[in-house]
Scaffold this active site. Structure first.
Site, PDB file in Angstrom:
ATOM      1  N   LYS A   1       0.311   3.397  -2.910  1.00 33.74           N
ATOM      2  CA  LYS A   1      -0.855   4.290  -3.046  1.00 33.74           C
ATOM      3  C   LYS A   1      -0.410   5.756  -3.056  1.00 33.74           C
ATOM      4  O   LYS A   1      -1.059   6.602  -3.659  1.00 33.74           O
ATOM      5  CB  LYS A   1      -1.867   4.030  -1.926  1.00 33.74           C
ATOM      6  CG  LYS A   1      -2.591   2.691  -2.123  1.00 33.74           C
ATOM      7  CD  LYS A   1      -3.402   2.282  -0.920  1.00 33.74           C
ATOM      8  CE  LYS A   1      -4.085   0.940  -1.207  1.00 33.74           C
ATOM      9  NZ  LYS A   1      -4.377   0.153  -0.030  1.00 33.74           N
TER      10      LYS A   1
ATOM     11  N   TYR B   1      -4.249   3.621   8.080  1.00 30.11           N
ATOM     12  CA  TYR B   1      -5.586   3.023   8.135  1.00 30.11           C
ATOM     13  C   TYR B   1      -6.320   3.458   9.400  1.00 30.11           C
ATOM     14  O   TYR B   1      -6.221   4.599   9.802  1.00 30.11           O
ATOM     15  CB  TYR B   1      -5.508   1.491   8.030  1.00 30.11           C
ATOM     16  CG  TYR B   1      -4.882   1.067   6.725  1.00 30.11           C
ATOM     17  CD1 TYR B   1      -5.427   1.473   5.520  1.00 30.11           C
ATOM     18  CD2 TYR B   1      -3.740   0.297   6.703  1.00 30.11           C
ATOM     19  CE1 TYR B   1      -4.865   1.096   4.321  1.00 30.11           C
ATOM     20  CE2 TYR B   1      -3.168  -0.102   5.504  1.00 30.11           C
ATOM     21  CZ  TYR B   1      -3.738   0.309   4.320  1.00 30.11           C
ATOM     22  OH  TYR B   1      -3.175  -0.053   3.137  1.00 30.11           O
TER      23      TYR B   1
ATOM     24  N   VAL C   1       1.228  -3.786   3.735  1.00 31.41           N
ATOM     25  CA  VAL C   1       1.202  -5.095   4.404  1.00 31.41           C
ATOM     26  C   VAL C   1       2.440  -5.949   4.109  1.00 31.41           C
ATOM     27  O   VAL C   1       2.617  -7.008   4.693  1.00 31.41           O
ATOM     28  CB  VAL C   1      -0.091  -5.907   4.102  1.00 31.41           C
ATOM     29  CG1 VAL C   1      -1.302  -5.265   4.724  1.00 31.41           C
ATOM     30  CG2 VAL C   1      -0.272  -6.133   2.621  1.00 31.41           C
TER      31      VAL C   1
ATOM     32  N   SER D   1       0.793  -1.239   0.000  1.00 28.18           N
ATOM     33  CA  SER D   1       0.000   0.000   0.000  1.00 28.18           C
ATOM     34  C   SER D   1       0.819   1.279   0.000  1.00 28.18           C
ATOM     35  O   SER D   1       0.256   2.359  -0.172  1.00 28.18           O
ATOM     36  CB  SER D   1      -0.935   0.021   1.197  1.00 28.18           C
ATOM     37  OG  SER D   1      -2.065  -0.719   0.861  1.00 28.18           O
TER      38      SER D   1
ATOM     39  N   TYR E   1      -3.605  -2.106 -10.308  1.00 27.94           N
ATOM     40  CA  TYR E   1      -3.476  -1.847  -8.865  1.00 27.94           C
ATOM     41  C   TYR E   1      -2.583  -2.897  -8.205  1.00 27.94           C
ATOM     42  O   TYR E   1      -1.680  -2.577  -7.430  1.00 27.94           O
ATOM     43  CB  TYR E   1      -4.889  -1.857  -8.230  1.00 27.94           C
ATOM     44  CG  TYR E   1      -4.888  -1.942  -6.722  1.00 27.94           C
ATOM     45  CD1 TYR E   1      -4.825  -0.788  -5.941  1.00 27.94           C
ATOM     46  CD2 TYR E   1      -4.951  -3.182  -6.064  1.00 27.94           C
ATOM     47  CE1 TYR E   1      -4.819  -0.863  -4.555  1.00 27.94           C
ATOM     48  CE2 TYR E   1      -4.937  -3.271  -4.684  1.00 27.94           C
ATOM     49  CZ  TYR E   1      -4.871  -2.113  -3.934  1.00 27.94           C
ATOM     50  OH  TYR E   1      -4.853  -2.190  -2.559  1.00 27.94           O
TER      51      TYR E   1
HETATM   52  N1  GLU Z   1      -2.127  -5.309  -2.055  1.00 22.03           N
HETATM   53  C1  GLU Z   1      -2.704  -5.166  -0.750  1.00 22.03           C
HETATM   54  C2  GLU Z   1      -4.204  -5.232  -0.849  1.00 22.03           C
HETATM   55  O1  GLU Z   1      -4.750  -4.646  -1.722  1.00 22.03           O
HETATM   56  C3  GLU Z   1      -2.280  -3.876  -0.136  1.00 22.03           C
HETATM   57  C4  GLU Z   1      -2.800  -3.673   1.247  1.00 22.03           C
HETATM   58  C5  GLU Z   1      -1.853  -2.964   2.178  1.00 22.03           C
HETATM   59  O2  GLU Z   1      -0.658  -2.929   1.945  1.00 22.03           O
HETATM   60  O3  GLU Z   1      -2.303  -2.441   3.189  1.00 22.03           O
HETATM   61  O4  GLU Z   1      -4.866  -5.856  -0.076  1.00 22.03           O
END
Ligand code: GLU
Length: 360
Positions: A95, A268, A286, A92, A216
């Site tokens: 992002k 988050y 993650v 993430s 994505y």
């Molecule tokens: N590729 C992971 C997902 O979409 C990223 C989530 C994350 O890193 O928090 O679930």
């Protein structure tokens, strides 16, 4: 695999130059490295309380004991400790890169027509609010928001363009797609697929849903290191400009928006607590990565794959908290207000002090 001996300690030089701009920080590089080293040992104690992500089966194979950091001040030498050069998937943290490119290529209005600017208070892959209200995703740093951003990006840029930009902005030409993590996530991404189709049903994604999901997931599957993230953080800390080559990698406005959203939404449903305890704009992934920006002072990249309940690196958060306190990196720290001992701010002393001043 890392152990407590910190065999990968690397301090590029033990110059007398302070590690952080002298207006904020008077500790030399060598001293700062010692402080960070101590913080690493404390942070390692948190590892058994966390666990590596297993919902993407390939991530479940990671060694939870790894921990590495790279702190790259705008002025002064880079400090790298532990598993700072181990490759892991960006997840993430990408992002932030997607947001930067979308703001640059599609413009602010187009981006915020598709996503909001508010913290969600929900899990990273939540569908709840998205379904019950007419709202768009809360922000671009949760899965639904990033998928919406990908829908905007897809007609404009290819994944190859994105990986090239990521290499440049992270000053790391070795960044590649991790095919096994990508395949593994594509086989198990039913939640993200549901989110993407829900966004299509609401008219937020207008591109092909499967292509958008692949784009994505590829962005999440790029292999980076803590050092690459520190390089990105350093450019964000310097208003989008690289200190080394003087090139601008994004506009001031884009850098400012990215940092603000990292502070309010980057961790988050743990974002508020992290802002209070650490006070450094940070985005987690993650895969165990953390990208932190100590504005005008340093870029910081951390890798620690054991995660807490919110999906943030458990040892990484502890490490950043320690470093923020000891190196005075909290966004709201002002040396003029806090020249004395850090202990003066303990709850007990503050209360006594308030009583002495008859304000309580
Ligand atoms: N590729 C992971 C997902 O979409 C990223 C989530 C994350 O890193 O928090 O679930």
């Amino acid at each position: 695999m890392a152990d407590n001996t910190n065999e990968k300690v690397l301090v590029t030089e033990t110059a007398a130059e302070p590690v952080i701009d002298k207006h904020y920080q008077l500790i030399e590089t060598k001293r700062a490295a010692e402080i960070i080293d101590k913080a690493m040992n404390l942070a390692r104690e948190e590892i058994p309380k966390g666990a590596v992500a297993t919902y993407i089966p390939e991530l479940g194979k990671m060694d939870p004991h790894q921990l590495g950091i790279c702190l790259y001040p705008l002025k002064g030498d880079k400090i790298c400790l532990g598993d700072y050069d181990t490759r892991f998937t960006i997840q993430s943290v990408s992002k932030v890169i997607m947001l930067i490119v979308a703001l640059e290529v599609c413009g602010l209005k187009a981006v915020f027509r598709k996503v909001g600017m508010e913290p969600s208070g929900e899990a990273f892959d939540s569908l709840v609010e998205l379904d019950v209200s007419n709202s768009k995703p809360y922000n671009p740093l949760i899965n639904s928001g990033a998928l919406a951003v990908c829908g905007l990006l897809l007609p404009e840029v290819s994944f190859q363009d994105m990986i090239r930009y990521t290499r440049n902005v992270c000053s790391d030409m070795d960044i590649e797609l991790n095919e096994s993590v990508f395949d593994s996530e594509m086989k198990t991404c039913s939640r993200n697929r549901s989110i993407a189709y829900l966004l299509e049903s609401k008219g937020i994604i207008t591109t092909d849903v499967e292509d958008t999901l692949r784009f994505y997931t590829k962005m999440c599957s790029m292999n980076v290191t803590a050092e690459s993230l520190a390089n990105l953080g350093k450019k964000l800390a310097n208003d989008g400009v690289c200190v080394v080559d003087g090139k601008r990698y994004m506009s001031s406005r884009t850098a400012r928006i990215a940092k603000t959203l990292m502070l309010t939404c980057g961790m988050y449903d743990g974002s508020g607590t992290f802002a209070i305890k650490v006070g450094i704009p940070t985005k987690s992934g993650v895969g165990g990565g953390l990208l932190s920006v100590s504005d005008k002072r340093a870029g910081i990249g951390v890798f620690g794959p054991a995660l807490d309940a919110q999906g943030n690196s458990i040892a990484g958060c502890k490490l950043l908290r320690e470093i923020s306190n000891k190196l005075r990196l909290n966004l709201f720290y002002d040396p003029e207000w806090d020249k004395e001992n850090a202990d003066e701010n303990s709850d007990e002393t503050v209360l006594k002090d308030m009583q002495a001043r008859s304000v309580m």
